[in-house]
Design a protein around this motif. Structure first.
Motif, PDB file in Angstrom:
ATOM      1  N   TYR A   7      -0.321  -7.938   2.707  1.00  0.00           N
ATOM      2  CA  TYR A   7       0.460  -7.108   3.701  1.00  0.00           C
ATOM      3  C   TYR A   7      -0.630  -6.374   4.699  1.00  0.00           C
ATOM      4  O   TYR A   7      -0.225  -6.092   5.831  1.00  0.00           O
ATOM      5  CB  TYR A   7       1.172  -6.277   2.991  1.00  0.00           C
ATOM      6  N   SER A   8      -1.775  -6.109   4.139  1.00  0.00           N
ATOM      7  CA  SER A   8      -2.845  -5.391   5.069  1.00  0.00           C
ATOM      8  C   SER A   8      -3.413  -6.431   6.114  1.00  0.00           C
ATOM      9  O   SER A   8      -4.165  -6.171   7.069  1.00  0.00           O
ATOM     10  CB  SER A   8      -3.902  -4.821   4.482  1.00  0.00           C
ATOM     11  N   GLY A  22       2.039 -11.277  10.214  1.00  0.00           N
ATOM     12  CA  GLY A  22       3.229 -10.451  10.650  1.00  0.00           C
ATOM     13  C   GLY A  22       4.163 -10.682   9.706  1.00  0.00           C
ATOM     14  O   GLY A  22       4.156 -10.914   8.291  1.00  0.00           O
ATOM     15  N   ARG A 104       2.775  -1.337   9.274  1.00  0.00           N
ATOM     16  CA  ARG A 104       3.225  -2.899   9.046  1.00  0.00           C
ATOM     17  C   ARG A 104       4.432  -2.898   8.393  1.00  0.00           C
ATOM     18  O   ARG A 104       5.255  -3.932   8.723  1.00  0.00           O
ATOM     19  CB  ARG A 104       2.079  -3.614   8.788  1.00  0.00           C
ATOM     20  N   THR A 107       7.889  -2.259   9.927  1.00  0.00           N
ATOM     21  CA  THR A 107       8.511  -3.134  10.870  1.00  0.00           C
ATOM     22  C   THR A 107       9.323  -4.290   9.949  1.00  0.00           C
ATOM     23  O   THR A 107      10.266  -4.822  10.552  1.00  0.00           O
ATOM     24  CB  THR A 107       7.340  -4.017  11.355  1.00  0.00           C
TER      25      THR A 107
END
Length: 168
Positions: A7-8, A22, A104, A107
Motif C-alpha cells: 500500500y505504501s 495505485g 493513498r 483514494t
C-alpha cells in the motif's frame, strides 16, 4: 508487513515486465496477500504440529475456525480492517509515512460505492451487536455473557466514534 509495503508503494506488484501501482496495485496486492495468508498459516501450523505434537494443531484449530467463520460473516469489512490496521502499523515507524499511506488508502475507500458498502457494513454490525447486547443484558445472562455484552458495547462505542471522527 507485506500489506503495508504494497500500500505504501515500497513493495510494488509486478507481473512480468508490468509494474502495477495505485488502486490496481492495491487491489491485486490485497487479493494475492489474502490468498497467500491462509496457505502460509496452515503450512506454519502443520510444521509446528510436526515439531511439537498434535495438541498445538487442535488448539490452533479451535482459534482459527471461529476466526474463519467471523471473517466470512463480514467479508466487506475484512479488507478495510486489514488496510486500516496496516496503516496504524506504519505509524509506529513514522507519522509522516502513516499520513502518506492514509492519503493513498483514502483514494480507495472514499470511492462512493466502497464508502457506502463500508458504512452499511458498519451500521449492520453496530445494529446487530447492540441488539444482542440488549438481549443479553435484559435477560440477566450469566457473567460470561454479560462480560461479552459489555465488551461489545465498548467496541460499538469505539467503532461509532471512530467512524464519526473520520466523516466529520
Amino acid at each position: 508487513i507485506a500489506m503495508v509495503g504494497t500500500y505504501s508503494g515500497l513493495l510494488p506488484v509486478e507481473i512480468g515486465d508490468a509494474k502495477l501501482s495505485g488502486v490496481h496495485g492495491f487491489a491485486l496486492g490485497t487479493l494475492i496477500l489474502l490468498a497467500a495468508f491462509p496457505v502460509l498459516a496452515v503450512v506454519s501450523l502443520v510444521l509446528v504440529a510436526l515439531f511439537y505434537g498434535l495438541g498445538v494443531m487442535a488448539a490452533a484449530l479451535a482459534i482459527i475456525i471461529p476466526l474463519i467463520v467471523l471473517v466470512s460473516l463480514f467479508p466487506v469489512l475484512l479488507p478495510f480492517v486489514l488496510l486500516h490496521l496496516g496503516n496504524h502499523a506504519v505509524a509506529v515507524g513514522s507519522v509522516d509515512d502513516h499520513l502518506a499511506v492514509m492519503e493513498r488508502l483514502r483514494t480507495l475507500y472514499r470511492q462512493p460505492l466502497v464508502e457506502a458498502l463500508l458504512l452499511a457494513a458498519v451500521a449492520l454490525q453496530l445494529g446487530t451487536g447492540l441488539r444482542q447486547a440488549a438481549v443479553a443484558l435484559r435477560q440477566r445472562a450469566g457473567g460470561r455473557r454479560r462480560l461479552q455484552a459489555a465488551s461489545g458495547l465498548v467496541l460499538a462505542g469505539f467503532l461509532a466514534i471512530h467512524v464519526l471522527a473520520v466523516l466529520v
